[in-house]
Design a protein around this motif. Structure first.
Motif, PDB file in Angstrom:
ATOM      1  N   ASN A 169     -17.056  -8.331  23.236  1.00  0.00           N
ATOM      2  CA  ASN A 169     -16.006  -8.849  22.362  1.00  0.00           C
ATOM      3  C   ASN A 169     -16.621  -9.439  21.097  1.00  0.00           C
ATOM      4  OD1 ASN A 169     -13.440  -9.505  21.530  1.00  0.00           O
ATOM      5  ND2 ASN A 169     -13.289 -11.366  22.764  1.00  0.00           N
ATOM      6  N   THR A 170     -16.035  -9.133  19.950  1.00  0.00           N
ATOM      7  CA  THR A 170     -16.489  -9.679  18.678  1.00  0.00           C
ATOM      8  C   THR A 170     -15.321 -10.386  17.992  1.00  0.00           C
ATOM      9  OG1 THR A 170     -15.944  -7.642  17.467  1.00  0.00           O
ATOM     10  CG2 THR A 170     -18.197  -7.837  18.359  1.00  0.00           C
ATOM     11  N   VAL A 171     -15.628 -11.132  16.941  1.00  0.00           N
ATOM     12  CA  VAL A 171     -14.574 -11.875  16.246  1.00  0.00           C
ATOM     13  C   VAL A 171     -13.535 -10.922  15.672  1.00  0.00           C
ATOM     14  CG1 VAL A 171     -14.066 -13.457  14.355  1.00  0.00           C
ATOM     15  CG2 VAL A 171     -16.093 -13.814  15.752  1.00  0.00           C
ATOM     16  N   MET A 172     -13.979  -9.823  15.070  1.00  0.00           N
ATOM     17  CA  MET A 172     -13.029  -8.878  14.485  1.00  0.00           C
ATOM     18  C   MET A 172     -12.101  -8.299  15.545  1.00  0.00           C
ATOM     19  SD  MET A 172     -12.971  -8.495  11.204  1.00  0.00           S
ATOM     20  CE  MET A 172     -12.092  -6.944  11.138  1.00  0.00           C
ATOM     21  N   TYR A 173     -12.652  -7.943  16.693  1.00  0.00           N
ATOM     22  CA  TYR A 173     -11.794  -7.390  17.741  1.00  0.00           C
ATOM     23  C   TYR A 173     -10.875  -8.463  18.308  1.00  0.00           C
ATOM     24  CZ  TYR A 173     -10.047  -4.996  21.805  1.00  0.00           C
ATOM     25  OH  TYR A 173      -9.205  -4.435  22.734  1.00  0.00           O
ATOM     26  N   TYR A 174     -11.365  -9.684  18.441  1.00  0.00           N
ATOM     27  CA  TYR A 174     -10.535 -10.761  18.982  1.00  0.00           C
ATOM     28  C   TYR A 174      -9.400 -11.118  18.023  1.00  0.00           C
ATOM     29  CZ  TYR A 174      -9.448 -14.990  21.647  1.00  0.00           C
ATOM     30  OH  TYR A 174      -8.813 -15.947  22.397  1.00  0.00           O
ATOM     31  N   ILE A 175      -9.647 -10.986  16.719  1.00  0.00           N
ATOM     32  CA  ILE A 175      -8.576 -11.179  15.744  1.00  0.00           C
ATOM     33  C   ILE A 175      -7.461 -10.157  15.975  1.00  0.00           C
ATOM     34  CG2 ILE A 175      -7.987 -10.982  13.288  1.00  0.00           C
ATOM     35  CD1 ILE A 175     -10.751 -12.109  12.648  1.00  0.00           C
ATOM     36  N   TYR A 176      -7.850  -8.900  16.100  1.00  0.00           N
ATOM     37  CA  TYR A 176      -6.869  -7.841  16.354  1.00  0.00           C
ATOM     38  C   TYR A 176      -6.153  -8.063  17.678  1.00  0.00           C
ATOM     39  CZ  TYR A 176      -5.554  -3.361  18.471  1.00  0.00           C
ATOM     40  OH  TYR A 176      -4.903  -2.371  19.158  1.00  0.00           O
ATOM     41  N   TYR A 177      -6.908  -8.413  18.709  1.00  0.00           N
ATOM     42  CA  TYR A 177      -6.332  -8.601  20.040  1.00  0.00           C
ATOM     43  C   TYR A 177      -5.348  -9.762  20.045  1.00  0.00           C
ATOM     44  CZ  TYR A 177      -6.153  -9.269  25.105  1.00  0.00           C
ATOM     45  OH  TYR A 177      -5.727  -9.396  26.405  1.00  0.00           O
ATOM     46  N   THR A 178      -5.707 -10.861  19.378  1.00  0.00           N
ATOM     47  CA  THR A 178      -4.837 -12.034  19.342  1.00  0.00           C
ATOM     48  C   THR A 178      -3.566 -11.755  18.553  1.00  0.00           C
ATOM     49  OG1 THR A 178      -6.754 -13.504  19.488  1.00  0.00           O
ATOM     50  CG2 THR A 178      -4.703 -14.463  18.678  1.00  0.00           C
ATOM     51  N   ALA A 179      -3.698 -11.046  17.439  1.00  0.00           N
ATOM     52  CA  ALA A 179      -2.547 -10.824  16.567  1.00  0.00           C
ATOM     53  C   ALA A 179      -1.574  -9.781  17.114  1.00  0.00           C
ATOM     54  CB  ALA A 179      -3.031 -10.405  15.176  1.00  0.00           C
ATOM     55  N   PHE A 180      -2.083  -8.779  17.828  1.00  0.00           N
ATOM     56  CA  PHE A 180      -1.210  -7.643  18.170  1.00  0.00           C
ATOM     57  C   PHE A 180      -1.103  -7.324  19.661  1.00  0.00           C
ATOM     58  CE2 PHE A 180      -2.906  -6.781  13.874  1.00  0.00           C
ATOM     59  CZ  PHE A 180      -1.714  -6.808  13.176  1.00  0.00           C
ATOM     60  N   LYS A 181      -1.990  -7.884  20.493  1.00  0.00           N
ATOM     61  CA  LYS A 181      -1.976  -7.479  21.896  1.00  0.00           C
ATOM     62  C   LYS A 181      -1.877  -8.639  22.880  1.00  0.00           C
ATOM     63  CE  LYS A 181      -4.335  -3.938  23.233  1.00  0.00           C
ATOM     64  NZ  LYS A 181      -5.431  -3.027  23.616  1.00  0.00           N
ATOM     65  N   LEU A 182      -2.178  -9.845  22.452  1.00  0.00           N
ATOM     66  CA  LEU A 182      -2.195 -10.980  23.376  1.00  0.00           C
ATOM     67  C   LEU A 182      -0.769 -11.475  23.579  1.00  0.00           C
ATOM     68  CD1 LEU A 182      -4.301 -12.569  24.960  1.00  0.00           C
ATOM     69  CD2 LEU A 182      -4.425 -14.191  23.077  1.00  0.00           C
ATOM     70  N   THR A 183      -0.129 -10.985  24.617  1.00  0.00           N
ATOM     71  CA  THR A 183       1.304 -11.213  24.809  1.00  0.00           C
ATOM     72  C   THR A 183       1.639 -12.676  25.074  1.00  0.00           C
ATOM     73  OG1 THR A 183       1.030 -10.634  27.146  1.00  0.00           O
ATOM     74  CG2 THR A 183       1.730  -8.892  25.650  1.00  0.00           C
ATOM     75  N   GLU A 184       0.745 -13.412  25.760  1.00  0.00           N
ATOM     76  CA  GLU A 184       1.093 -14.796  26.062  1.00  0.00           C
ATOM     77  C   GLU A 184       1.153 -15.667  24.808  1.00  0.00           C
ATOM     78  OE1 GLU A 184      -3.314 -14.318  27.326  1.00  0.00           O
ATOM     79  OE2 GLU A 184      -1.451 -13.172  27.350  1.00  0.00           O
ATOM     80  N   LYS A 185       0.494 -15.218  23.726  1.00  0.00           N
ATOM     81  CA  LYS A 185       0.605 -15.919  22.454  1.00  0.00           C
ATOM     82  C   LYS A 185       1.657 -15.276  21.551  1.00  0.00           C
ATOM     83  CE  LYS A 185      -4.147 -17.690  22.199  1.00  0.00           C
ATOM     84  NZ  LYS A 185      -3.798 -19.120  22.164  1.00  0.00           N
ATOM     85  N   ALA A 186       2.312 -14.248  22.048  1.00  0.00           N
ATOM     86  CA  ALA A 186       3.368 -13.546  21.310  1.00  0.00           C
ATOM     87  C   ALA A 186       2.895 -13.114  19.931  1.00  0.00           C
ATOM     88  CB  ALA A 186       4.602 -14.436  21.190  1.00  0.00           C
ATOM     89  N   GLY A 187       1.701 -12.591  19.868  1.00  0.00           N
ATOM     90  CA  GLY A 187       1.161 -12.159  18.582  1.00  0.00           C
ATOM     91  C   GLY A 187       0.941 -13.342  17.663  1.00  0.00           C
ATOM     92  N   HIS A 188       0.041 -14.214  18.014  1.00  0.00           N
ATOM     93  CA  HIS A 188      -0.166 -15.454  17.271  1.00  0.00           C
ATOM     94  C   HIS A 188      -0.916 -15.147  15.975  1.00  0.00           C
ATOM     95  CE1 HIS A 188      -0.599 -19.474  16.152  1.00  0.00           C
ATOM     96  NE2 HIS A 188      -0.700 -20.033  17.342  1.00  0.00           N
ATOM     97  N   PHE A 189      -0.164 -14.824  14.915  1.00  0.00           N
ATOM     98  CA  PHE A 189      -0.779 -14.467  13.641  1.00  0.00           C
ATOM     99  C   PHE A 189      -1.512 -15.653  13.012  1.00  0.00           C
ATOM    100  CE2 PHE A 189       2.946 -11.364  13.412  1.00  0.00           C
ATOM    101  CZ  PHE A 189       2.209 -10.359  14.016  1.00  0.00           C
ATOM    102  N   GLY A 190      -0.977 -16.848  13.158  1.00  0.00           N
ATOM    103  CA  GLY A 190      -1.631 -18.023  12.584  1.00  0.00           C
ATOM    104  C   GLY A 190      -2.997 -18.258  13.194  1.00  0.00           C
ATOM    105  N   TYR A 191      -3.091 -18.136  14.509  1.00  0.00           N
ATOM    106  CA  TYR A 191      -4.355 -18.308  15.221  1.00  0.00           C
ATOM    107  C   TYR A 191      -5.357 -17.225  14.814  1.00  0.00           C
ATOM    108  CZ  TYR A 191      -7.241 -19.738  19.233  1.00  0.00           C
ATOM    109  OH  TYR A 191      -8.253 -20.221  20.033  1.00  0.00           O
ATOM    110  N   ALA A 192      -4.862 -15.992  14.698  1.00  0.00           N
ATOM    111  CA  ALA A 192      -5.730 -14.886  14.283  1.00  0.00           C
ATOM    112  C   ALA A 192      -6.216 -15.080  12.847  1.00  0.00           C
ATOM    113  CB  ALA A 192      -4.985 -13.562  14.414  1.00  0.00           C
ATOM    114  N   ASN A 193      -5.343 -15.552  11.964  1.00  0.00           N
ATOM    115  CA  ASN A 193      -5.746 -15.806  10.587  1.00  0.00           C
ATOM    116  C   ASN A 193      -6.796 -16.903  10.500  1.00  0.00           C
ATOM    117  OD1 ASN A 193      -4.300 -14.086   8.640  1.00  0.00           O
ATOM    118  ND2 ASN A 193      -2.470 -14.924   9.576  1.00  0.00           N
ATOM    119  N   ALA A 194      -6.697 -17.897  11.371  1.00  0.00           N
ATOM    120  CA  ALA A 194      -7.707 -18.959  11.402  1.00  0.00           C
ATOM    121  C   ALA A 194      -9.078 -18.376  11.742  1.00  0.00           C
ATOM    122  CB  ALA A 194      -7.307 -20.034  12.408  1.00  0.00           C
ATOM    123  N   MET A 195      -9.113 -17.438  12.682  1.00  0.00           N
ATOM    124  CA  MET A 195     -10.383 -16.769  12.995  1.00  0.00           C
ATOM    125  C   MET A 195     -10.896 -15.978  11.801  1.00  0.00           C
ATOM    126  SD  MET A 195     -10.160 -15.425  16.925  1.00  0.00           S
ATOM    127  CE  MET A 195      -8.425 -15.010  17.047  1.00  0.00           C
TER     128      MET A 195
END
Length: 296
Positions: free
Chosen positions: A248-274
């Protein structure tokens, strides 16, 4: 030169720059500030509008996120390993081939540059077959040589997976530096080289004291570009491991958090912080490289 002529030339210059300037502002500056703004909110897929302003909460949450810390560590490992090896190997190959005749030199440059212009998906498919547990060429060759007794799960075993990613990144990253270094070596002032050789300088002394300083701008560009590309490693992870097996890398975790992590409902703010954190690290390392290059 009259003021009217200067003004006319200035306006003409900015008009020529306008298309690139519009592109830069629309696709770099505005998204950059948008990313910073949303990193301070809780916006996600279910949010109406721009979300609620939460300040630095996303950033403080990152440092308590073990997955993010693992992704950041993997990203730094990739950068620390790939950047020096890419630069050193490119310089070594360039030093060996830059004096070859035109056709042979062009052939070598084409061979090394081919992975750069080949689509990342096509390259990854070939490497995925080579790493295959049962039909891959690596397992076949190593078993044939008696190095291993049973097949290795290259992309499924955390001991090997990240190294396999770095190897692919290395092979796809050396093409451009080799071409640039060949050009830089060809532009070295030969009169200085010949004078040093007449004075009894060794090849290493000629390289370190004459060639290397003249190649420093090219080296700095290669270091910065390779660092940025290594930090932004995403396609290989997405196509080969989907962040598993310790890759896992930061770039992939950004994508995963924004578009695939269902429990965060696509947490764009969290992904943008990364994304902001990643940009800061890239900026700091690039500034450090510029500082070291000036000292040289």
């Amino acid at each position: 030169m009259s003021r009217a002529l200067v003004r006319r030339e200035t306006i003409s210059g900015y008009l020529f720059l306008l298309p690139s300037l519009i592109f830069f502002v629309g696709f770099v500056i505005i998204p950059m500030f948008t990313c910073i703004f949303y990193s301070l909110t809780d916006v996600n897929m279910n949010t109406q509008g721009m979300g609620n302003f939460i300040g630095l909460k996303n950033f403080t949450s990152l440092w308590a996120d073990d997955t993010f810390k693992e992704a950041l560590w993997n990203t730094f490992v990739i950068v620390i390993v790939s950047v020096p090896t890419v630069c050193a190997f490119s310089l070594w190959v360039s030093s060996a081939i830059y004096k070859l005749n035109g056709k042979l030199l062009s052939a070598f440059r084409c061979i090394f540059y081919l992975p750069v212009v080949t689509g990342s998906v096509a390259v990854t498919v070939v490497w995925k077959w080579m790493y295959d547990n049962y039909t891959g060429i690596f397992n076949y060759a190593l078993k044939g040589l008696g190095v291993i007794d049973k097949n290795i799960n290259w992309l499924g075993d955390p001991k090997y997976a990240l190294g396999c990613i770095i190897l692919i990144l290395f092979t796809t990253s050396v093409g451009q530096p080799i071409v640039l270094y060949v050009s830089a070596l060809g532009n070295v002032d030969q009169s200085l080289v010949e004078a040093a050789q007449v004075d009894g300088a060794t090849n290493m002394q000629v390289f370190w004291n004459i060639k290397w300083p003249q190649m420093m701008p090219t080296t700095l560009y290669i270091l910065v570009i390779t660092t940025i590309n290594s930090f932004q490693c995403f396609a290989l992870i997405q196509l080969l491991t989907q962040g598993g097996s310790g890759t896992n890398t930061v770039m992939y975790y950004i994508y995963y958090t924004a578009f695939k992590l269902t429990e965060k409902a696509g947490h764009f703010g969290y992904a943008n912080a990364m994304g902001v954190i990643l940009a800061i690290f890239i900026g700091l390392l690039s500034a450090l490289q510029f500082r070291l290059a000036k000292e040289k």
